[in-house]
Design an enzyme around this catalytic site. Structure first.
Site, PDB file in Angstrom:
ATOM      1  CD  GLU A 102      -2.966   0.813   2.414  1.00  0.00           C
ATOM      2  OE1 GLU A 102      -3.350   1.811   3.041  1.00  0.00           O
ATOM      3  OE2 GLU A 102      -3.327  -0.351   2.689  1.00  0.00           O
ATOM      4  CG  ASP A 104      -1.786   4.516   2.849  1.00  0.00           C
ATOM      5  OD1 ASP A 104      -2.238   3.909   1.882  1.00  0.00           O
ATOM      6  OD2 ASP A 104      -1.848   4.106   4.022  1.00  0.00           O
ATOM      7  CD  GLU A 106      -4.865   7.383   5.900  1.00  0.00           C
ATOM      8  OE1 GLU A 106      -5.662   6.440   5.802  1.00  0.00           O
ATOM      9  OE2 GLU A 106      -4.240   7.647   6.954  1.00  0.00           O
ATOM     10  CG  HIS A 119      -0.870   9.920   7.731  1.00  0.00           C
ATOM     11  ND1 HIS A 119      -0.424   9.807   9.034  1.00  0.00           N
ATOM     12  CD2 HIS A 119      -0.911   8.651   7.252  1.00  0.00           C
ATOM     13  CE1 HIS A 119      -0.209   8.537   9.324  1.00  0.00           C
ATOM     14  NE2 HIS A 119      -0.488   7.816   8.251  1.00  0.00           N
TER      15      HIS A 119
END
Length: 279
Positions: A102, A104, A106, A119
């Protein structure tokens, strides 16, 4: 075509190559499926604009129809405006299963007047704990901004408006897993996380401000699926000098958390990739 001053030459080359070879401007009808949230997720403007909304009953989310293994992913987002405390807008790549990979982005909401927190995290073989967090140097709710992931076998680069903010290098040579075998879909969701998102859960979502809405446009993807794209600049191994300076500028002035400096979290020693040069 004029380019902003914040773009390094390697990124300019990257953009030009992608415009000419294998880069595809997306259409949300063709490229994505609404996965949850019912009417809270909407596609309009002929597939050029998508919105996700959150109310007290539910959030919403979508995912790409295709999986990708390496490439550059661009998406423009305009985040929830006003009092967004307790909300999280997630935009990420992920495979499936207990040993998933993953990558990411965020966006953690906050009270009106306080900055969002951007994030980032990287999961390999189901394990994350590689967080870096930043304050944006702009208001991400007033206009659309471009959030990009460049992913190749050598490294993962996170970019905001073509400025690199983070590089996660392949450190398999010292025993650190790197996401390179599992194709990933693109996901995004808007959801309530007021148990942790804002000041560690101290500030709760103000449902009187609902619905909360984020907007998406100008999705683009370039991958190695095209033969013409086999030499694309997204496979570049290093940032150029200007991009490295921009990366240092962001990390010096806007980084608010780095797992690689959190000695309290890792009392037995920092993760091995943290001991290598960052750029």
């Amino acid at each position: 075509m004029a380019f902003p001053k914040s773009i390094g030459m390697s990124v300019i080359v990257l953009i030009v190559v992608l415009m000419g070879y294998g880069a595809s401007a997306g259409n949300f009808y063709n490229d994505f499926d609404i996965m949850w949230g019912d009417h809270r997720a909407k596609i309009f403007n002929g597939g050029q604009l998508l919105s996700l909304s959150l109310d007290k009953t539910s959030g919403s989310g979508f995912q790409s129809k295709k999986e990708y293994l390496f490439g550059r992913i661009d998406m423009q987002l305009k985040l929830v405006a006003g009092d967004s405390a307790g909300t999280v807008t997630a935009y990420y790549l992920s495979s499936q299963g207990p040993t998933h990979d993953e990558i990411d982005f965020e966006f953690l909401g906050n009270l009106s007047g306080d900055p969002y927190i951007l994030h980032t995290n990287v999961y390999t073989q189901g394990k994350g704990n590689r967080e870096q967090q930043f304050y944006p140097w702009f208001d991400p709710t007033r206009n659309f901004h471009t959030y990009s992931i460049i992913w190749n076998p050598q490294q993962i680069i996170f970019l905001v408006d073509n400025t690199p903010i983070r590089v996660f290098r392949n450190a398999e040579s010292i025993g650190v897993p790197f996401p390179k075998n599992q194709p990933m879909r693109i996901y995004s969701s808007l959801w309530n996380a007021d148990d942790w998102a804002t000041r560690g859960g101290l500030v709760k979502t103000d449902w009187s401000k609902a619905p909360f809405t984020a907007y998406y446009r100008n999705f683009n993807v370039a991958t190695s699926s095209s033969k013409a794209d086999s030499d694309a600049a997204w496979q570049v191994h290093e940032l150029d000098a200007y991009s490295r300076r921009r990366l240092r500028w962001v990390q010096k002035n806007f980084m608010i958390y780095n797992y690689c400096t959190d000695l309290k979290r890792f009392p037995q020693g920092l993760p091995p990739e943290c001991k290598r040069p960052r750029f």
